[in-house]
Design a protein around this motif. Structure first.
Motif, PDB file in Angstrom:
ATOM      1  N   LEU A 192      86.491 -24.199 -38.540  1.00 54.17           N
ATOM      2  CA  LEU A 192      86.626 -22.787 -38.914  1.00 54.17           C
ATOM      3  C   LEU A 192      87.691 -22.117 -38.042  1.00 54.17           C
ATOM      4  N   ARG A 193      87.699 -22.442 -36.783  1.00 54.42           N
ATOM      5  CA  ARG A 193      88.699 -21.887 -35.867  1.00 54.42           C
ATOM      6  C   ARG A 193      90.105 -22.352 -36.225  1.00 54.42           C
ATOM      7  N   SER A 194      90.192 -23.550 -36.802  1.00 57.54           N
ATOM      8  CA  SER A 194      91.497 -24.134 -37.118  1.00 57.54           C
ATOM      9  C   SER A 194      92.100 -23.601 -38.410  1.00 57.54           C
ATOM     10  N   ILE A 195      91.295 -22.970 -39.245  1.00 60.26           N
ATOM     11  CA  ILE A 195      91.785 -22.515 -40.553  1.00 60.26           C
ATOM     12  C   ILE A 195      93.009 -21.599 -40.441  1.00 60.26           C
ATOM     13  N   PRO A 196      93.037 -20.630 -39.507  1.00 60.08           N
ATOM     14  CA  PRO A 196      94.243 -19.790 -39.390  1.00 60.08           C
ATOM     15  C   PRO A 196      95.505 -20.564 -39.021  1.00 60.08           C
ATOM     16  N   MET A 197      95.334 -21.794 -38.486  1.00 62.88           N
ATOM     17  CA  MET A 197      96.489 -22.611 -38.114  1.00 62.88           C
ATOM     18  C   MET A 197      96.910 -23.544 -39.240  1.00 62.88           C
ATOM     19  N   SER A 198      96.264 -23.417 -40.395  1.00 61.85           N
ATOM     20  CA  SER A 198      96.550 -24.322 -41.520  1.00 61.85           C
ATOM     21  C   SER A 198      98.017 -24.311 -41.915  1.00 61.85           C
ATOM     22  N   SER A 199      98.614 -23.138 -41.925  1.00 60.37           N
ATOM     23  CA  SER A 199     100.003 -23.018 -42.363  1.00 60.37           C
ATOM     24  C   SER A 199     100.937 -23.777 -41.426  1.00 60.37           C
ATOM     25  N   HIS A 200     100.586 -23.821 -40.141  1.00 58.38           N
ATOM     26  CA  HIS A 200     101.427 -24.517 -39.165  1.00 58.38           C
ATOM     27  C   HIS A 200     101.378 -26.026 -39.389  1.00 58.38           C
ATOM     28  N   TYR A 220      91.750 -27.100 -44.189  1.00 53.69           N
ATOM     29  CA  TYR A 220      90.528 -27.671 -43.650  1.00 53.69           C
ATOM     30  C   TYR A 220      89.279 -27.293 -44.428  1.00 53.69           C
ATOM     31  N   VAL A 221      89.377 -26.310 -45.313  1.00 47.09           N
ATOM     32  CA  VAL A 221      88.233 -25.928 -46.139  1.00 47.09           C
ATOM     33  C   VAL A 221      88.044 -27.001 -47.215  1.00 47.09           C
ATOM     34  N   PRO A 222      86.849 -27.585 -47.327  1.00 50.51           N
ATOM     35  CA  PRO A 222      86.621 -28.644 -48.321  1.00 50.51           C
ATOM     36  C   PRO A 222      86.975 -28.213 -49.742  1.00 50.51           C
ATOM     37  N   VAL A 228      87.414 -15.295 -41.300  1.00 46.04           N
ATOM     38  CA  VAL A 228      87.857 -16.304 -40.340  1.00 46.04           C
ATOM     39  C   VAL A 228      89.248 -15.996 -39.785  1.00 46.04           C
ATOM     40  N   PHE A 229      89.971 -15.072 -40.431  1.00 44.14           N
ATOM     41  CA  PHE A 229      91.317 -14.713 -39.979  1.00 44.14           C
ATOM     42  C   PHE A 229      91.312 -13.514 -39.026  1.00 44.14           C
ATOM     43  N   ASP A 230      90.144 -12.982 -38.696  1.00 46.85           N
ATOM     44  CA  ASP A 230      90.044 -11.829 -37.798  1.00 46.85           C
ATOM     45  C   ASP A 230      90.621 -12.180 -36.423  1.00 46.85           C
ATOM     46  N   LYS A 231      91.500 -11.324 -35.917  1.00 41.99           N
ATOM     47  CA  LYS A 231      92.208 -11.590 -34.654  1.00 41.99           C
ATOM     48  C   LYS A 231      91.258 -11.717 -33.467  1.00 41.99           C
ATOM     49  N   SER A 232      90.114 -11.029 -33.525  1.00 40.79           N
ATOM     50  CA  SER A 232      89.190 -11.036 -32.388  1.00 40.79           C
ATOM     51  C   SER A 232      88.596 -12.419 -32.130  1.00 40.79           C
ATOM     52  N   LEU A 233      88.616 -13.273 -33.149  1.00 43.30           N
ATOM     53  CA  LEU A 233      88.008 -14.593 -33.024  1.00 43.30           C
ATOM     54  C   LEU A 233      88.819 -15.530 -32.129  1.00 43.30           C
ATOM     55  N   VAL A 234      90.096 -15.237 -31.939  1.00 40.96           N
ATOM     56  CA  VAL A 234      90.940 -16.116 -31.113  1.00 40.96           C
ATOM     57  C   VAL A 234      90.933 -15.699 -29.644  1.00 40.96           C
ATOM     58  N   GLN A 235      90.293 -14.570 -29.348  1.00 39.63           N
ATOM     59  CA  GLN A 235      90.234 -14.096 -27.963  1.00 39.63           C
ATOM     60  C   GLN A 235      89.129 -14.825 -27.208  1.00 39.63           C
TER      61      GLN A 235
END
Length: 314
Positions: free
Chosen positions: A200-208, A213-215, A289-296
């Motif tokens: 779930l944490r990796s989903i925002p990095m999918s584009s990179h 990663y979502v089934p 899952v794209f909320d910026k607060s989750l990466v802090q």
């Protein structure tokens, strides 16, 4: 009063710790930096939450645990070091060959590649006799993902997390001399919970990484395209996908915590605190899952770790 079995385990652990310390003092790295410090530094840089949890382990387990974590980090970050899939596969092959070298009969340190993690892993494997299958799973699971680039179903994702995360906990239990079915069962559930949370944490990095990663079964069920995920496009449907993965992670976490395990295993399973912390934050974000607060980084996580370690719980 300590039972004869526990006394035997403690004696065995003490002897292995002494053997490992003796083996480490016999060599130095070409970079003139202690190889164990190198392992600790890359875990701290790339796997901070597990690094904090490992620091709270008993001294006898801390060093070999950091080496295993460092080996996992090196494999996990292969894909992020290059955009060329062929180069990534070549780098993964290096670790395949290195692991094969480590487990050769009558192998010596001088014949292991001059890589701090590889050399330290050889020392740990030589002393603790770690089953090769656990470490092999870490490599094989990521190689398969690099080639497939997606998960067909949530069951496929859970299988991946068992191979790529639970295998680490099986290895930690082996280092501690814990051979217990209940502990293995808890390790399986915790590994899946942590692996799902990591995805779930990796989903925002999918584009990179150009990976989704979502089934696929969840994307189809909730009418979300792969392009939407790669563009980090938040929507109600996307949140429904996230919710299903988060619920599965939480269920595995609850199952792991309900299992009665040997007391020594509680410190090995301490990262469960970070998994629970992330899932709660995700829920507060309404599963965006794209909320910026989750990466802090969580400022309270070190305190939560310390408190649970004092209670000897996870």
């Amino acid at each position: 009063m300590l039972t004869r079995k526990i006394m035997s385990q403690l004696l065995t652990q003490t002897l292995k710790t002494a053997q490992y310390a003796k083996l480490r003092t016999q060599t130095t790295t070409t970079s003139n930096e202690d190889s164990l410090n190198y392992c600790a530094n890359i875990v701290k840089s790339h796997d901070y939450e597990n690094f904090l949890a490992t620091l709270l382990m008993t001294k006898a387990l801390r060093s070999p645990a950091l080496v295993v974590r460092a080996f996992n980090v090196e494999i996990a970050r292969v894909q992020g070091q290059t955009t060329d899939p062929q180069i990534a596969l070549m780098r993964m092959q290096f670790w395949q060959d290195t692991l094969k070298d480590i487990y050769k009969t009558d192998q010596s340190l001088s014949q292991v590649p001059a890589n701090p993690v590889a050399q330290e892993l050889f020392k740990v494997c030589s002393v603790y006799k770690i089953p090769k299958r656990n470490l092999q799973k870490l490599i094989d699971s990521r190689q398969r993902l690099m080639k497939a680039k997606y998960f067909g179903s949530l069951a496929d994702l859970e299988k991946y997390t068992d191979d790529s995360v639970s295998a680490i906990y099986y290895t930690m239990l082996w280092l501690a001399g814990i051979q217990n079915l209940h502990a293995d069962h808890a390790a399986s559930h915790l590994g899946k919970a942590q692996g799902l949370a990591n995805m779930l944490r990796s989903i925002p990095m999918s584009s990179h990484y150009k990976m989704v990663y979502v089934p696929m079964d969840l994307l189809m069920k909730h009418d979300v395209s792969q392009e939407d995920v790669l563009r980090c496009q938040d929507s109600e449907n996307m949140r429904n996908c996230t919710y299903e993965i988060a619920i599965s992670a939480n269920n595995h976490l609850k199952k792991a915590r309900k299992i009665d395990v040997p007391k020594l295993a509680n410190q090995i399973f301490l990262p469960a605190v970070a998994v629970n912390n992330y899932l709660k934050k995700l829920q507060k974000c309404n599963f965006n899952v794209f909320d910026k607060s989750l990466v802090q980084r969580s400022a309270t996580l070190p305190l939560l770790y310390y408190f649970m370690r004092l209670l000897n719980k996870y």
